[in-house]
Design an enzyme around this catalytic site. Structure first.
Site, PDB file in Angstrom:
ATOM      1  CG  ASP A  14      26.260  -9.329   7.804  1.00 17.01           C
ATOM      2  OD1 ASP A  14      27.404  -9.764   7.654  1.00 17.01           O
ATOM      3  OD2 ASP A  14      25.277  -9.786   7.192  1.00 17.01           O
ATOM      4  CE  LYS A  76      26.987 -12.371   5.785  1.00 18.94           C
ATOM      5  NZ  LYS A  76      25.747 -11.905   5.186  1.00 18.94           N
ATOM      6  CB  CYS A 109      22.428 -11.893   7.515  1.00 16.66           C
ATOM      7  SG  CYS A 109      22.413 -10.975   5.950  1.00 16.66           S
TER       8      CYS A 109
END
Length: 180
Positions: A14, A76, A109
């Site tokens: 990310d 995602k 994450c």
């Protein structure tokens, strides 16, 4: 336990257009991820890139796009990459049981992905100087929790030199220039 290129996967989590700039040290994360991705590409380490809700947060930051594999980044919605079947499928498809993780945010994450892959039986290494959170105290809490859970925290140079194994090779000469 050493990281070996022939046993490793690289997971970049990310590092996106609208998320990276608000991190505590965005340039450190981007530079660390770029080093890891360049080394992985040169040494044949499979790279997987995740993007959290790219419609809202944007694509992977421009600085890293050239090293995204041809199959592209995987979008995602879950915070943990382990909850995304396409990511798990990509990593599980190979016989490599090490996963080197870098990205953002360290305490969300990255942490959840690292713990999840550890639970799946992977040897997990989180690259602290290629990760960040918005607030440094959240990042520090992530490192503490990961270490207590038995996840190795490493630096980008540790990864690079363990993947290289020896000096004097063409790969060494090319990649060591990136850290000088």
């Amino acid at each position: 336990m050493l990281m070996r290129a022939e046993h490793s996967n690289l997971l970049i989590v990310d590092v996106q257009e609208r998320l990276a700039p608000v991190m505590s040290d965005p340039r450190r994360v981007i530079n660390g991820c770029a080093l890891l991705m360049r080394a992985a590409q040169r040494l044949g380490v499979p790279i997987t890139v995740s993007e959290q809700y790219p419609k809202g947060i944007g694509a992977t930051i421009f600085d890293l796009r050239e090293w995204i594999p041809a199959e592209g980044a995987i979008a995602k919605l879950h915070f943990s990459c382990v909850d995304e079947p396409a990511i798990v499928g990509r990593l599980d498809a190979g016989a490599r049981r090490q996963v080197v993780i870098a990205g953002i945010e360290a305490h969300i994450c990255v942490l959840q992905s690292a713990l999840g892959f550890k639970d799946r039986g992977y040897d997990v290494f989180v690259v602290t100087d290629a990760c960040a959170s918005r607030r440094p105290e959240n990042e520090e809490a992530a490192w503490l929790r990961l270490r207590e859970a038995g996840v190795a925290t490493v630096t980008a140079e540790m990864v690079l030199f363990e993947w290289l194994c020896e000096a004097g090779t063409p790969e060494f000469k090319e990649l060591v220039a990136l850290v000088k």
